[in-house]
Scaffold this active site. Structure first.
Site, PDB file in Angstrom:
ATOM      1  N   GLY A 153       0.818  -1.209   0.000  1.00  0.00           N
ATOM      2  CA  GLY A 153       0.000   0.000   0.000  1.00  0.00           C
ATOM      3  C   GLY A 153       0.848   1.253   0.000  1.00  0.00           C
ATOM      4  N   GLY A 154       2.056   1.158  -0.525  1.00  0.00           N
ATOM      5  CA  GLY A 154       3.009   2.260  -0.431  1.00  0.00           C
ATOM      6  C   GLY A 154       2.731   3.447  -1.323  1.00  0.00           C
ATOM      7  N   GLY A 203      -0.353   4.741  -1.331  1.00  0.00           N
ATOM      8  CA  GLY A 203      -1.505   5.372  -0.695  1.00  0.00           C
ATOM      9  C   GLY A 203      -1.096   6.503   0.224  1.00  0.00           C
ATOM     10  N   ILE A 263      -1.012   6.938   3.863  1.00  0.00           N
ATOM     11  CA  ILE A 263      -0.058   6.658   4.933  1.00  0.00           C
ATOM     12  C   ILE A 263       1.149   5.912   4.368  1.00  0.00           C
ATOM     13  CG2 ILE A 263       0.291   5.543   7.166  1.00  0.00           C
ATOM     14  CD1 ILE A 263      -2.729   5.815   7.671  1.00  0.00           C
ATOM     15  N   THR A 310      -6.317  -0.214  12.724  1.00  0.00           N
ATOM     16  CA  THR A 310      -7.104   0.962  13.060  1.00  0.00           C
ATOM     17  C   THR A 310      -7.753   0.825  14.424  1.00  0.00           C
ATOM     18  OG1 THR A 310      -9.116   2.197  12.417  1.00  0.00           O
ATOM     19  CG2 THR A 310      -9.014  -0.099  11.792  1.00  0.00           C
ATOM     20  N   ASP A 311      -8.073   1.966  15.044  1.00  0.00           N
ATOM     21  CA  ASP A 311      -8.804   1.936  16.315  1.00  0.00           C
ATOM     22  C   ASP A 311     -10.257   1.506  16.117  1.00  0.00           C
ATOM     23  OD1 ASP A 311      -9.742   4.238  15.051  1.00  0.00           O
ATOM     24  OD2 ASP A 311      -9.231   5.599  16.685  1.00  0.00           O
ATOM     25  N   GLU A 312     -10.738   1.497  14.881  1.00  0.00           N
ATOM     26  CA  GLU A 312     -12.136   1.160  14.630  1.00  0.00           C
ATOM     27  C   GLU A 312     -12.463  -0.296  14.955  1.00  0.00           C
ATOM     28  OE1 GLU A 312     -13.999   2.799  11.120  1.00  0.00           O
ATOM     29  OE2 GLU A 312     -12.300   4.147  10.809  1.00  0.00           O
ATOM     30  N   TYR A 329     -15.833  -2.615   7.077  1.00  0.00           N
ATOM     31  CA  TYR A 329     -14.417  -2.239   7.075  1.00  0.00           C
ATOM     32  C   TYR A 329     -13.726  -2.651   8.361  1.00  0.00           C
ATOM     33  CZ  TYR A 329     -10.399   0.702   8.120  1.00  0.00           C
ATOM     34  OH  TYR A 329      -9.172   1.146   8.529  1.00  0.00           O
ATOM     35  N   LYS A 365     -10.726  -5.481   9.117  1.00  0.00           N
ATOM     36  CA  LYS A 365      -9.448  -5.168   9.744  1.00  0.00           C
ATOM     37  C   LYS A 365      -9.264  -5.965  11.040  1.00  0.00           C
ATOM     38  CE  LYS A 365      -6.607  -2.757   8.770  1.00  0.00           C
ATOM     39  NZ  LYS A 365      -5.368  -3.054   7.997  1.00  0.00           N
TER      40      LYS A 365
END
Length: 345
Positions: free
Chosen positions: A7-8, A10, A12, A128-130, A153, A157
């Site tokens: 994902g480089g 994208g 982040i 993610t914190d989600e 989503y 994750k």
């Protein structure tokens, strides 16, 4: 160090790649499928560097992924490739299961082959914190918080986090998991709240606010996130989880107001006129009310702390989007700002 970054291209991921090549002198293999949110323009600073290698590879293509990684033989893998927009996951959850779950499985399996081929492999799985679900009015997520994902989503994750943990426990794969709060900064694809609001305010388009706008998020500048990931990469303990957040909580409504003020200040626009563009729309299904990260562990064990104040970070972010019209035009040509995630409303 030789580092593979999935994902480089994208948001982040490209910040990680730029830091590794430009600031640390690492040799990097960027692996990216180049979906709508992947953009090689995000890598313009490193494209000509002999330290940077690029492979347009889908992590769901196990054979292609294996070939790219075994050929490069990285000392470390930073896994950022993911479908990440909640609204898109509501409309099409299948892509999230495929990329975030199956793609992560493929990567973990190749990483097992790399163990023994390189002197010491380190694997940072970025999440993610989600995955923790929603908080009440008080408290913050810790590394021991229960997983209660509420969107396709965050569920995908959460599944990938569990795979990473299992591959450490079962196969001794040296995996570290990070869970971060909401990121902001340059090069973020404008389906996300901050760049979308900046561009819509500048173009005098409606500034959509989901529900009452009182959902609370913890905002972390992408460059601070990158330094946190580097601390985990260098000194994190395999098998451990590290939460990375800036303790910068804010309601979505308050954030929109701050963006309005900043766009107005930088463009000599009338803030009152921009404020009249605020438009409340039906809330997202299963919209988590509040997130907050307790980053005590990464601060204490790895001596990490965010360096960017939110005021200066937001000011610089607004300035970047206003100054980079060509990049924004390319992004908005792919995504025109139409509301997604309406299928279940």
């Amino acid at each position: 160090m030789r580092v593979a970054v999935t994902g480089g291209a994208g948001f982040i991921g490209s910040a990680v790649v730029r830091h590794l090549v430009c600031d640390r002198g690492a040799e990097v293999l960027t692996i990216d499928k180049l979906t709508y949110a992947g953009n090689r323009a995000n890598l313009v600073q490193v494209e000509a560097s002999p330290l940077h290698n690029f492979s347009q590879t889908d992590i769901c293509d196990a054979a292609a992924l294996r070939s790219a990684l075994l050929d490069f033989q990285p000392d470390a893998i930073i896994h950022l490739a993911a479908e990440s927009h909640v609204d898109r996951s509501i409309d099409g959850p299948g892509a999230f299961i495929s990329t975030n779950v199956v793609g992560t499985y493929n990567l973990l399996q190749v990483a097992r082959e790399l163990v023994g081929k390189v002197s010491e492999l380190r694997f940072v799985h970025v999440s993610t914190d989600e995955v923790y679900g929603a908080l009440g009015a008080d408290g913050a997520f810790t590394e021991g918080s229960a997983y209660r994902p509420n969107s396709p989503y965050s569920a995908s994750k959460a599944a990938s986090d569990h795979l990473a943990r299992a591959w450490f426990a079962t196969y001794d794969l040296p995996v570290m998991v990070t869970n971060c709060s909401n990121n902001y900064g340059p090069y973020q694809f404008p389906e996300k709240m901050i760049p979308l609001t900046i561009l819509n305010a500048h173009a005098r388009r409606p500034l959509t606010i989901y529900g009452d706008g009182l959902q609370v998020r913890d905002w972390l500048h992408v460059d601070d996130h990158v330094t946190g990931l580097m601390r985990v990469l260098d000194d994190g303990r395999p098998g451990q989880v590290y939460n990375i957040g800036a303790s910068c909580e804010m309601t979505n409504l308050a954030l929109v107001d701050r963006l309005i003020s900043e766009v107005a200040a930088q463009t000599n626009a009338d803030a009152g006129e921009l404020a009249r563009l605020k438009t409340h729309v039906p809330d997202r299904p299963a919209h988590d009310r509040r997130y907050a990260i307790d980053a005590t562990k990464v601060r204490r064990e790895l001596n990490w702390a965010p360096r960017r104040g939110f005021d200066s970070g937001l000011r610089e972010t607004v300035a970047w989007y206003l100054a980079n019209g060509a990049w924004c035009a390319r992004a908005t040509g792919v995504y025109a700002g139409k509301r997604l995630g309406l299928r279940s409303i």
